[in-house]
Write a protein that holds these residues in place. Structure first.
Motif, PDB file in Angstrom:
ATOM      1  N   LEU A   1     -52.295  27.290 -13.183  1.00  0.00           N
ATOM      2  CA  LEU A   1     -52.675  28.694 -12.985  1.00  0.00           C
ATOM      3  C   LEU A   1     -51.675  29.636 -13.641  1.00  0.00           C
ATOM      4  N   THR A   2     -50.392  29.271 -13.639  1.00  0.00           N
ATOM      5  CA  THR A   2     -49.385  30.100 -14.307  1.00  0.00           C
ATOM      6  C   THR A   2     -49.647  30.172 -15.800  1.00  0.00           C
ATOM      7  N   ASN A   3     -49.999  29.051 -16.404  1.00  0.00           N
ATOM      8  CA  ASN A   3     -50.303  29.043 -17.831  1.00  0.00           C
ATOM      9  C   ASN A   3     -51.529  29.893 -18.140  1.00  0.00           C
ATOM     10  N   THR A   4     -52.568  29.783 -17.316  1.00  0.00           N
ATOM     11  CA  THR A   4     -53.769  30.609 -17.512  1.00  0.00           C
ATOM     12  C   THR A   4     -53.454  32.082 -17.337  1.00  0.00           C
ATOM     13  N   LEU A   5     -52.643  32.400 -16.340  1.00  0.00           N
ATOM     14  CA  LEU A   5     -52.265  33.793 -16.102  1.00  0.00           C
ATOM     15  C   LEU A   5     -51.496  34.361 -17.283  1.00  0.00           C
ATOM     16  N   ASN A   6     -50.577  33.575 -17.828  1.00  0.00           N
ATOM     17  CA  ASN A   6     -49.793  34.049 -18.975  1.00  0.00           C
ATOM     18  C   ASN A   6     -50.687  34.280 -20.186  1.00  0.00           C
ATOM     19  N   LYS A   7     -51.671  33.411 -20.398  1.00  0.00           N
ATOM     20  CA  LYS A   7     -52.609  33.615 -21.502  1.00  0.00           C
ATOM     21  C   LYS A   7     -53.419  34.892 -21.318  1.00  0.00           C
ATOM     22  N   LEU A   8     -53.808  35.179 -20.078  1.00  0.00           N
ATOM     23  CA  LEU A   8     -54.533  36.419 -19.816  1.00  0.00           C
ATOM     24  C   LEU A   8     -53.668  37.635 -20.099  1.00  0.00           C
ATOM     25  N   TYR A   9     -52.408  37.582 -19.709  1.00  0.00           N
ATOM     26  CA  TYR A   9     -51.508  38.703 -19.977  1.00  0.00           C
ATOM     27  C   TYR A   9     -51.416  38.983 -21.470  1.00  0.00           C
ATOM     28  N   VAL A  10     -51.371  37.917 -22.262  1.00  0.00           N
ATOM     29  CA  VAL A  10     -51.238  38.085 -23.717  1.00  0.00           C
ATOM     30  C   VAL A  10     -52.558  38.551 -24.324  1.00  0.00           C
ATOM     31  N   SER A  11     -53.678  37.970 -23.888  1.00  0.00           N
ATOM     32  CA  SER A  11     -54.962  38.264 -24.532  1.00  0.00           C
ATOM     33  C   SER A  11     -55.444  39.682 -24.244  1.00  0.00           C
ATOM     34  N   VAL A  12     -55.196  40.189 -23.029  1.00  0.00           N
ATOM     35  CA  VAL A  12     -55.659  41.536 -22.691  1.00  0.00           C
ATOM     36  C   VAL A  12     -54.570  42.581 -22.875  1.00  0.00           C
ATOM     37  N   ASP A  13     -53.416  42.159 -23.390  1.00  0.00           N
ATOM     38  CA  ASP A  13     -52.324  43.086 -23.711  1.00  0.00           C
ATOM     39  C   ASP A  13     -51.918  43.910 -22.484  1.00  0.00           C
ATOM     40  N   VAL A  14     -51.582  43.205 -21.404  1.00  0.00           N
ATOM     41  CA  VAL A  14     -51.123  43.877 -20.190  1.00  0.00           C
ATOM     42  C   VAL A  14     -49.747  44.485 -20.452  1.00  0.00           C
ATOM     43  N   PRO A  15     -49.474  45.711 -20.029  1.00  0.00           N
ATOM     44  CA  PRO A  15     -48.172  46.343 -20.284  1.00  0.00           C
ATOM     45  C   PRO A  15     -47.029  45.532 -19.678  1.00  0.00           C
ATOM     46  N   LYS A  16     -45.889  45.569 -20.360  1.00  0.00           N
ATOM     47  CA  LYS A  16     -44.742  44.786 -19.892  1.00  0.00           C
ATOM     48  C   LYS A  16     -44.229  45.267 -18.544  1.00  0.00           C
ATOM     49  N   GLU A  17     -44.489  46.527 -18.210  1.00  0.00           N
ATOM     50  CA  GLU A  17     -44.076  47.021 -16.899  1.00  0.00           C
ATOM     51  C   GLU A  17     -44.804  46.279 -15.781  1.00  0.00           C
ATOM     52  N   VAL A  18     -45.968  45.722 -16.090  1.00  0.00           N
ATOM     53  CA  VAL A  18     -46.718  44.943 -15.114  1.00  0.00           C
ATOM     54  C   VAL A  18     -46.387  43.461 -15.231  1.00  0.00           C
ATOM     55  N   VAL A  19     -46.226  42.982 -16.466  1.00  0.00           N
ATOM     56  CA  VAL A  19     -46.034  41.553 -16.704  1.00  0.00           C
ATOM     57  C   VAL A  19     -44.683  41.080 -16.187  1.00  0.00           C
ATOM     58  N   ILE A  20     -43.618  41.843 -16.453  1.00  0.00           N
ATOM     59  CA  ILE A  20     -42.267  41.376 -16.109  1.00  0.00           C
ATOM     60  C   ILE A  20     -42.099  41.146 -14.614  1.00  0.00           C
ATOM     61  N   PRO A  21     -42.487  42.093 -13.733  1.00  0.00           N
ATOM     62  CA  PRO A  21     -42.357  41.802 -12.295  1.00  0.00           C
ATOM     63  C   PRO A  21     -43.233  40.631 -11.834  1.00  0.00           C
ATOM     64  N   ALA A  22     -44.418  40.507 -12.423  1.00  0.00           N
ATOM     65  CA  ALA A  22     -45.305  39.411 -12.019  1.00  0.00           C
ATOM     66  C   ALA A  22     -44.712  38.067 -12.421  1.00  0.00           C
ATOM     67  N   ARG A  23     -44.216  37.969 -13.645  1.00  0.00           N
ATOM     68  CA  ARG A  23     -43.582  36.728 -14.083  1.00  0.00           C
ATOM     69  C   ARG A  23     -42.336  36.427 -13.258  1.00  0.00           C
ATOM     70  N   HIS A  24     -41.589  37.468 -12.924  1.00  0.00           N
ATOM     71  CA  HIS A  24     -40.379  37.258 -12.128  1.00  0.00           C
ATOM     72  C   HIS A  24     -40.728  36.640 -10.780  1.00  0.00           C
ATOM     73  N   MET A  25     -41.808  37.107 -10.159  1.00  0.00           N
ATOM     74  CA  MET A  25     -42.228  36.529  -8.879  1.00  0.00           C
ATOM     75  C   MET A  25     -42.537  35.048  -9.026  1.00  0.00           C
ATOM     76  N   VAL A  26     -43.260  34.700 -10.090  1.00  0.00           N
ATOM     77  CA  VAL A  26     -43.629  33.301 -10.310  1.00  0.00           C
ATOM     78  C   VAL A  26     -42.392  32.459 -10.602  1.00  0.00           C
ATOM     79  N   VAL A  27     -41.487  32.969 -11.438  1.00  0.00           N
ATOM     80  CA  VAL A  27     -40.276  32.224 -11.795  1.00  0.00           C
ATOM     81  C   VAL A  27     -39.413  31.975 -10.566  1.00  0.00           C
ATOM     82  N   GLN A  28     -39.274  32.970  -9.716  1.00  0.00           N
ATOM     83  CA  GLN A  28     -38.461  32.796  -8.514  1.00  0.00           C
ATOM     84  C   GLN A  28     -39.073  31.758  -7.579  1.00  0.00           C
ATOM     85  N   ALA A  29     -40.398  31.724  -7.495  1.00  0.00           N
ATOM     86  CA  ALA A  29     -41.053  30.728  -6.642  1.00  0.00           C
ATOM     87  C   ALA A  29     -40.809  29.316  -7.174  1.00  0.00           C
ATOM     88  N   PHE A  30     -40.931  29.124  -8.491  1.00  0.00           N
ATOM     89  CA  PHE A  30     -40.671  27.810  -9.078  1.00  0.00           C
ATOM     90  C   PHE A  30     -39.181  27.464  -9.007  1.00  0.00           C
TER      91      PHE A  30
END
Length: 408
Positions: free
Chosen positions: A267-296
């Motif tokens: 699911l993390t890989n799919t989520l990251n692909k969605l962030y790239v494909s729909v060009d989500v702003p980094k202000e949204v992507v960075i906190p979301a990725r940080h949450m996932v990284v901290q959990a792993f």
């Protein structure tokens, strides 16, 4: 959506001019806009005057005869115009928003589970879902099931996506109950198959509750989680909820715990692909990725046994986030770690190798050139280094090393 597909100045119940989806359906159409005269700036301004301009188009039912247009112009008189702008108090249900901050209303950006809606679902929808489930159960063993059941399941899935979360809990509690009846057992299996197929990102608590209440086995829950990894809409909060369940089920059922970790990685890989494909702003992507990284990260730091470390490293490799490189580098360079663990950590870099190849070269090339390192570790370092598509200089160094040490 109106701003893209329709003129923003359309007004009235019969507003249909220049509307491709409704052209020719209405004989009378209206359209209007207002010209404002303002003083001040974009933040503080005063409306001095306003003029409404519009026209009506009467198109007879027989379009061959042509059309008639009537223009109107109406001045809006402002009774009291102050010289300075005044602050308008917000209502109880409104809040002040920065107009230049763009929000993406999608589960892929959720960092916390939204409060369930208190609005009850329509009784017709609940009755529809139950009727479709009964129909699917009756056709499970019928010869015509291969043609009819997919359409029935599709209807159930669409309905489940529309109902609020409390209704899903209500349906699951009502339909999944201990029973020895053959029909009841089939209905339970259909419900457990349909839940992950609905794509809802909020069914993890439902599955967890079913296991805790001994209504389904951990083995059956593992299959639901596996289907969830394929069908659910990924979100940071969904991945976090899955990883929080791993310590609970690790001592209880190895298969379910394994499915939870691997599903979180996929699911993390799919989520990251969605962030790239729909060009989500980094202000949204960075906190979301940080949450996932901290959990792993918490999961990796809590892994003590070798098999557990290999499982988490496999999930990190499937996830493919560049933020995992600082977590993998100490494991790769730890000479006291088991060769299998170091090798798995190296292979976990395969998805991020095109994104950070120079950093990966700094980690793997010295390891590849170290004769004292285990052979499997050096071979893995060589494979991932080549996978980064390095420059000609690095290729020349690899060729020279292979000539000196053909064992790798």
């Amino acid at each position: 959506d109106n701003c893209v597909k329709r003129p923003v100045y359309q007004n009235g119940i019969l507003a249909a001019l220049d509307c491709a989806s409704c052209a020719g359906k209405l004989p009378l159409r209206s359209q209007a806009h207002i010209n404002y005269t303002l003083t001040g700036n974009r933040q503080e301004f005063v409306i001095k005057s306003a003029v409404q301009i519009g026209h009506f188009v009467f198109k007879p039912l027989s379009t061959i005869d042509g059309q008639a247009i009537a223009f109107t112009r109406q001045k809006l008189v402002l009774a009291d115009v102050p010289e300075r702008s005044s602050e308008i108090p917000l209502g109880k249900t409104r809040e002040d928003k920065n107009p230049f901050v763009f929000e993406i209303p999608s589960p892929i950006t959720e960092k916390a589970r939204a409060r369930p809606s208190a609005e009850p679902a329509s009784p017709e929808i609940i009755a529809f879902i139950e009727a479709k489930l009964d129909e699917a159960v009756r056709l499970v063993e019928a010869p015509e099931a291969s043609l009819a059941i997919p359409e029935i399941i599709a209807d159930i899935v669409i309905a489940l996506r529309k109902v609020p979360f409390p209704v899903v809990e209500q349906l699951v509690a009502k339909l999944i109950v201990p029973t020895t009846d053959a029909i009841g057992l089939k209905k339970i299996e259909v419900v457990l198959d349909v839940l992950p197929m609905s794509g809802r990102p909020d069914i993890v608590p439902v599955v967890h509750k079913l296991v805790q209440e001994n209504k389904i086995s951990a083995f059956r829950a593992a299959s639901v989680v596996n289907m969830l990894a394929l069908a659910a809409e990924p979100s940071p909060v969904l991945i976090k909820e899955l990883l929080e369940l791993y310590p609970i089920y690790k001592p209880v059922d190895v298969q379910l715990a394994r499915s939870i970790v691997l599903a979180a990685g996929a699911l993390t890989n799919t989520l990251n692909k969605l962030y790239v494909s729909v060009d989500v702003p980094k202000e949204v992507v960075i906190p979301a990725r940080h949450m996932v990284v901290q959990a792993f990260k918490a999961l990796l730091e809590g892994a003590r046994e070798r098999n557990e470390k290999l499982l988490v490293l496999k999930a990190l490799g499937n996830a493919g986030l560049a933020e995992f490189i600082p977590l993998l580098e100490p494991i790769i360079q730890d000479s006291s770690a088991a060769p299998a663990v170091r090798t798995k950590a190296i292979y976990a870099l395969r998805r991020v190798s095109p994104l950070a190849k120079h950093k990966i070269h700094q980690i793997l090339v010295p390891l590849m050139l170290t004769p004292e390192a285990p052979l499997k570790v050096r071979i893995a370092a060589l494979i991932i280094t080549v996978h980064t598509r390095p420059e000609s200089g690095v290729f020349s160094m690899i060729a020279q090393q292979l000539a000196r040490d053909p064992s790798i």
